[in-house]
Enzyme design. Structure first.
Site, PDB file in Angstrom:
ATOM      1  N   LEU A  11      40.363  30.896  40.011  1.00  0.00           N
ATOM      2  CA  LEU A  11      40.675  31.611  41.256  1.00  0.00           C
ATOM      3  C   LEU A  11      41.978  32.377  41.067  1.00  0.00           C
ATOM      4  O   LEU A  11      42.949  31.820  40.569  1.00  0.00           O
ATOM      5  CB  LEU A  11      40.838  30.613  42.417  1.00  0.00           C
ATOM      6  N   HIS A  12      41.979  33.655  41.452  1.00  0.00           N
ATOM      7  CA  HIS A  12      43.224  34.417  41.333  1.00  0.00           C
ATOM      8  C   HIS A  12      43.426  35.433  42.440  1.00  0.00           C
ATOM      9  O   HIS A  12      44.519  35.953  42.610  1.00  0.00           O
ATOM     10  CB  HIS A  12      43.271  35.135  39.973  1.00  0.00           C
ATOM     11  N   ARG A  13      42.382  35.724  43.241  1.00  0.00           N
ATOM     12  CA  ARG A  13      42.537  36.754  44.263  1.00  0.00           C
ATOM     13  C   ARG A  13      43.427  36.260  45.401  1.00  0.00           C
ATOM     14  O   ARG A  13      43.279  35.124  45.861  1.00  0.00           O
ATOM     15  CB  ARG A  13      41.169  37.196  44.807  1.00  0.00           C
ATOM     16  N   PRO A  14      44.367  37.105  45.845  1.00  0.00           N
ATOM     17  CA  PRO A  14      45.318  36.684  46.889  1.00  0.00           C
ATOM     18  C   PRO A  14      44.644  36.043  48.104  1.00  0.00           C
ATOM     19  O   PRO A  14      45.144  35.063  48.648  1.00  0.00           O
ATOM     20  CB  PRO A  14      46.022  37.995  47.266  1.00  0.00           C
ATOM     21  N   ASP A  26      36.370  33.815  41.359  1.00  0.00           N
ATOM     22  CA  ASP A  26      36.459  35.045  42.154  1.00  0.00           C
ATOM     23  C   ASP A  26      36.700  36.236  41.225  1.00  0.00           C
ATOM     24  O   ASP A  26      37.121  37.300  41.652  1.00  0.00           O
ATOM     25  CB  ASP A  26      37.531  34.943  43.246  1.00  0.00           C
TER      26      ASP A  26
END
Length: 360
Positions: free
Chosen positions: A207-210, A281
């Site tokens: 997961l990395h999306r803000p 994501d």
């Protein structure tokens, strides 16, 4: 067209340009030369000499060192530095890949200096203007002269935007070139035995999306649902330090949740290939799971890679944490679709691109 300047700004870009460079080097019958420019957009500790060695990528001819700053500051820094680079080293064509800030910034500079632009992965769209990548794609494709696409769908997007058909070249997916070229070299991560991992008996999370990781409560809900609905099987979460801090603040832990540092390409893809499923994501990972036949859940409300859903093993489940339980239940019940391989995702996209460049 003899001289090409190839742009890479972030780690995924190098995975995309590697097969193109290999394909150029194989063509001893033509005098095609390239200059590899690293904008330095992302400082990545994994972008070490080992990374270049592992994937057999040549070291860049120059690093513009344009990391850090806001979106505007970074765009401006790349444009100023790349203009100087291009004036010092004239070229016939600037080739950009993907959808990072460097892709857009270098395209603008090239066109202002009357240099033609080729875009690899052209025509990809999420239709979500809140994504910086979507703005980068739109601006780049508004300036591009030669469009190299991964799917017919991407080509249709370009035609709807007014791009003439003879400028569009359906070549396939260069990320898959890199995956297939390195698949036999995938390496077991160091923690494999310590976590007692068994093939198809653990889950991988990225997961990395803000929207998913910046709000502690939201991240806590997502991770809680994953912990509760994976039947006690190991959950491996290679995590960025920034996300790790947010997760730590939630206080959430579980015996079968293993937080690990970001992995090298060969180790990460070994982990993915042998997983029961991946929860992500990331757009790129959905392409790789499709090729490797691994079930994939995407925690987003849209995707710029719909072929991974219509043809591949991916499903878009949205950002509501409650959507995880039924999806994970299907995976545990082995009730997931098998998926297929999109057309021309065969490891030969870079060869087609170089063939096109030679003809042009």
């Amino acid at each position: 067209m003899n001289k090409i300047t190839i742009i890479a700004g972030a780690r995924p870009n190098f995975m995309k340009i590697a097969p193109i460079i290999h394909a150029i080097n194989k063509r001893s019958d033509v005098s095609l030369t390239y200059r590899l420019v690293h904008t330095g957009q992302h400082f990545d500790e994994k972008m070490s000499h080992t990374f270049f060695q592992q994937l057999n990528i040549p070291e860049p001819h120059i690093n513009l060192n344009c990391g850090g700053g806001t979106q505007a500051e970074q765009t401006a820094a790349i444009m100023v530095a790349f203009e100087q680079e291009l004036l010092a080293h004239p070229t016939d064509l600037v080739l950009v890949v993907g959808d990072v800030t460097s892709t857009m910034a270098c395209s603008i500079v090239a066109k202002k200096l009357n240099v033609k632009v080729a875009h690899v992965e052209a025509g990809i769209r999420s239709f979500d203007m809140s994504m910086p990548e979507e703005i980068n794609r739109l601006v780049t494709d508004a300036l591009t002269d030669y469009f190299f696409t991964t799917t017919h769908w991407a080509g249709d997007n370009l035609k709807k935007a007014g791009v003439e058909e003879h400028k569009i070249f359906f070549v396939g997916n260069v990320m898959i070139d890199t995956l297939l070229a390195n698949r036999s070299k995938f390496k077991q991560p160091d923690f494999w035995s310590a976590f007692q991992l068994q093939p198809q008996s653990y889950f991988v999370v990225t997961l990395h999306r803000p929207a998913n990781v910046d709000e502690p409560d939201n991240l806590k809900q997502l991770v809680s649902e994953i912990i509760e609905n994976t039947n006690g099987k190991p959950v491996i979460f290679p995590i960025h330090p920034r996300t790790a801090k947010v997760l730590q603040s939630t206080g959430i832990t579980a015996n079968h949740l293993h937080i690990v540092e970001p992995l090298g390409y060969l180790e990460f893809n070994y982990l993915v290939e042998h997983a029961q499923a991946v929860i992500t994501d990331s757009g790129g990972i959905t392409e790789e799971t499709t090729i490797m036949g691994v079930p994939c859940l995407t925690l987003r409300d849209n995707t710029e890679r719909p072929e991974t859903i219509s043809i591949g093993t991916n499903e878009l489940i949205g950002t509501n944490p409650k959507a995880l339980k039924p999806a994970l239940q299907k995976i545990l019940n082995q009730d997931w679709k098998k998926g297929g391989i999109p057309e021309k995702w065969d490891g030969k996209a870079a060869e087609r691109i170089v063939d096109c460049l030679i003809k042009l």
